[in-house]
Design a protein around this motif. Structure first.
Motif, PDB file in Angstrom:
ATOM      1  N   UNK A  84     -73.807 -45.433-141.120  1.00  0.00           N
ATOM      2  CA  UNK A  84     -74.211 -44.425-142.099  1.00  0.00           C
ATOM      3  C   UNK A  84     -75.146 -45.016-143.154  1.00  0.00           C
ATOM      4  N   UNK A  85     -74.902 -46.277-143.532  1.00  0.00           N
ATOM      5  CA  UNK A  85     -75.819 -46.963-144.443  1.00  0.00           C
ATOM      6  C   UNK A  85     -77.233 -46.950-143.856  1.00  0.00           C
ATOM      7  N   UNK A  86     -77.348 -47.305-142.585  1.00  0.00           N
ATOM      8  CA  UNK A  86     -78.667 -47.408-141.980  1.00  0.00           C
ATOM      9  C   UNK A  86     -79.292 -46.050-141.691  1.00  0.00           C
ATOM     10  N   UNK A  87     -78.483 -45.028-141.456  1.00  0.00           N
ATOM     11  CA  UNK A  87     -79.049 -43.686-141.309  1.00  0.00           C
ATOM     12  C   UNK A  87     -79.738 -43.276-142.612  1.00  0.00           C
ATOM     13  N   UNK A  91     -83.788 -42.798-143.135  1.00  0.00           N
ATOM     14  CA  UNK A  91     -84.287 -41.505-143.591  1.00  0.00           C
ATOM     15  C   UNK A  91     -85.119 -41.620-144.858  1.00  0.00           C
ATOM     16  N   UNK A  92     -84.799 -42.582-145.703  1.00  0.00           N
ATOM     17  CA  UNK A  92     -85.451 -42.667-147.018  1.00  0.00           C
ATOM     18  C   UNK A  92     -86.555 -43.717-147.097  1.00  0.00           C
ATOM     19  N   UNK A 115     -80.569 -48.975-159.049  1.00  0.00           N
ATOM     20  CA  UNK A 115     -79.768 -47.942-158.381  1.00  0.00           C
ATOM     21  C   UNK A 115     -78.846 -48.528-157.326  1.00  0.00           C
ATOM     22  N   UNK A 116     -79.412 -49.403-156.434  1.00  0.00           N
ATOM     23  CA  UNK A 116     -78.532 -49.900-155.376  1.00  0.00           C
ATOM     24  C   UNK A 116     -77.550 -50.942-155.910  1.00  0.00           C
ATOM     25  N   UNK A 117     -77.912 -51.657-156.975  1.00  0.00           N
ATOM     26  CA  UNK A 117     -76.973 -52.605-157.563  1.00  0.00           C
ATOM     27  C   UNK A 117     -75.729 -51.903-158.087  1.00  0.00           C
ATOM     28  N   UNK A 118     -75.939 -50.780-158.761  1.00  0.00           N
ATOM     29  CA  UNK A 118     -74.808 -50.009-159.293  1.00  0.00           C
ATOM     30  C   UNK A 118     -74.009 -49.367-158.160  1.00  0.00           C
ATOM     31  N   UNK A 141     -79.619 -45.246-149.358  1.00  0.00           N
ATOM     32  CA  UNK A 141     -80.691 -44.434-149.942  1.00  0.00           C
ATOM     33  C   UNK A 141     -81.495 -45.252-150.946  1.00  0.00           C
ATOM     34  N   UNK A 142     -80.792 -45.974-151.821  1.00  0.00           N
ATOM     35  CA  UNK A 142     -81.469 -46.715-152.883  1.00  0.00           C
ATOM     36  C   UNK A 142     -82.227 -47.933-152.348  1.00  0.00           C
ATOM     37  N   UNK A 143     -81.644 -48.599-151.347  1.00  0.00           N
ATOM     38  CA  UNK A 143     -82.247 -49.855-150.871  1.00  0.00           C
ATOM     39  C   UNK A 143     -83.343 -49.634-149.839  1.00  0.00           C
ATOM     40  N   UNK A 144     -83.482 -48.411-149.345  1.00  0.00           N
ATOM     41  CA  UNK A 144     -84.393 -48.129-148.232  1.00  0.00           C
ATOM     42  C   UNK A 144     -85.819 -48.591-148.474  1.00  0.00           C
TER      43      UNK A 144
END
Length: 467
Positions: A84-87, A91-92, A115-118, A141-144
């Motif tokens: 799910x992380x990679x989906x 997507x993003x 964002x992804x740190x939090x 989403x944030x790390x994409x």
């Protein structure tokens, strides 16, 4: 720093008074000095950013050593969290690169790091499979936009002839993080019970917050492009611009010309057979990267059942140390030889052989050798791979094209945890998952041999296609 020019003349203007041979030598030296200055300014910092980006991506693999039991997760459920992380990541990725192109790397990379740190830190509050799934989606989403964004960013600063070394020094963040993260995560997990927190909760907190802090630093340290860098002189900017333009290879130059004349649409270029080949080759390669990142600690544990978490962490760090050495050496060799195709295919073959060793042998030493081969081969191949797509795309298509290739390739990152987790639950062994990875890597080698990887040397001669 550039060599001093005669009084009242710039290094560029002084070139005109020299013979053609002397001009060429002076230009090459000026180029080396500017690229060296750019490297000293940028590489250590973007390396550090990638360390924490990759750490927040893979720390779930170490957390799984204890989190699976605490949350009652099966191997399939654990794999699904990463899927799910990679989906979300896939997507993003393209929208993220579009935003980066519009507002600049400095503001966008800083924002998504915070964002992804939090979000990664918040994973410590997961209480069930569903809450874990939600939090990993937020991280995805944030790390994409980080890796595809930084790959585009590096094309603005490093000429193609220097890109393999720069990519290797940037991307060794992955094995460095895996090595240090393996050892560090084992010790963090031993904090289990401290202040009422589980070891895996400490893991997400201590490895997630630094990303948010670094995101704040990005706003003041990075420059969007050489033209806005106050630490480069006007002459240095001109040298870098000339070098970046001069080293555009024929395929990329033709794509630029077609874009300019309207002979080829952006959509047509992004859906071309060339881009499809790059995406499929990266799909095959990324499967092994995901295998190493997500499953290596559990694979090591499978043939070291009596070892403590600390010992497993240290053992899992060994392949990463080997990988660091291989990436630096092979990247320098590829730039020195100005050859890409076989410098990409041979490490992929080594990685496939490594998984076969790990799957077919019952000897722990041979199995560890196989993991070392798979890790070193796949990460080394990745650093070479990302020297090539921009050389087959027009400048206009690079931002989206690199994101497309990265996103399509990372479908493999989404599938690997789910497929390997299901195979492990079904067969009660990692053997079938290892054979799956070896097969995909061999298919990737075949596709690499079909890629348009011929480039151009600095002196204008065609780049070699054999080592």
């Amino acid at each position: 720093m550039l060599q001093a020019a005669p009084s009242g003349a710039s290094p560029l203007s002084s070139l005109s008074s020299l013979s053609s041979g002397a001009q060429a030598a002076r230009a090459v030296e000026a180029e080396k000095q500017v690229v060296g200055k750019v490297s000293r300014r940028l590489l250590w910092f973007i390396f550090l950013l990638f360390v924490f980006s990759f750490l927040d991506r893979i720390n779930i693999g170490f957390a799984g050593l204890t989190m699976m039991k605490d949350l009652g997760l099966t191997s399939t459920q654990f794999g699904l969290a990463t899927t799910l992380f990679y989906i979300a990541y896939i997507a993003c990725g393209i929208p993220s690169n579009i935003v980066l192109a519009r507002i600049g790397a400095r503001r966008w990379i800083g924002t998504i790091m915070i964002a992804w740190g939090l979000a990664s830190t918040a994973t410590m509050f997961a209480t069930s499979p569903n809450t874990l799934y939600l939090l990993r989606v937020l991280v995805g989403i944030a790390e994409a936009g980080f890796l595809p964004g930084m790959l585009v960013y590096m094309t603005l600063w490093f000429p193609p002839a220097y890109r393999a070394r720069a990519n290797a020094l940037f991307m060794i963040a992955m094995p460095v993080t895996a090595a240090l993260g393996s050892a560090l995560s084992g010790y963090i997990l031993s904090l289990d019970g401290a202040l009422g927190l589980k070891g895996w909760q400490w893991l997400f907190m201590l490895e997630g917050l630094p990303s948010a802090i670094l995101g704040l630093i990005v706003f003041s340290y990075l420059d969007d492009k050489p033209e806005t860098a106050k630490w480069l002189s006007a002459d240095e900017k001109a040298v870098l611009a000339r070098s970046l333009q001069a080293q555009r290879v024929p395929a990329a130059a033709e794509a630029d010309a077609a874009q300019t004349t309207g002979g080829r649409s952006l959509f047509a270029e992004l859906t071309s057979l060339t881009v499809v080949k790059f995406a499929v080759a990266y799909f095959c390669l990324v499967n092994t990267l995901a295998m190493v990142a997500v499953w290596a600690p559990l694979i090591v544990k499978s043939f070291s059942a009596d070892a403590s978490n600390r010992t497993i962490g240290l053992l899992a760090a060994i392949p990463q140390v080997v990988t660091i050495i291989a990436m630096i050496w092979w990247g320098r060799r590829s730039d020195r030889k100005q050859e890409r195709r076989w410098h990409l295919a041979l490490p992929m073959l080594m990685a496939a052989a490594g998984w076969l060793f790990t799957a077919m042998s019952g000897n722990p030493a041979v199995q560890m050798l196989g993991i070392c081969m798979a890790s070193a081969g796949s990460y080394t191949a990745m650093s070479i791979f990302w020297t090539t797509p921009d050389q087959a795309l027009s400048i206009k298509a690079q931002v989206i094209g690199i994101a497309v290739i990265n996103a399509m390739g990372n479908i493999s990152s989404a599938l690997n945890p789910l497929i390997v987790g299901w195979l492990k639950d079904t067969t009660h062994s990692f053997k079938s998952g290892l054979l799956y990875s070896a097969t995909l890597m061999l298919a990737g080698v075949v596709i690499v041999l079909l890629l348009p990887l011929a480039g151009r040397k600095k002196n204008g001669a065609p780049m070699k296609t054999s080592p």
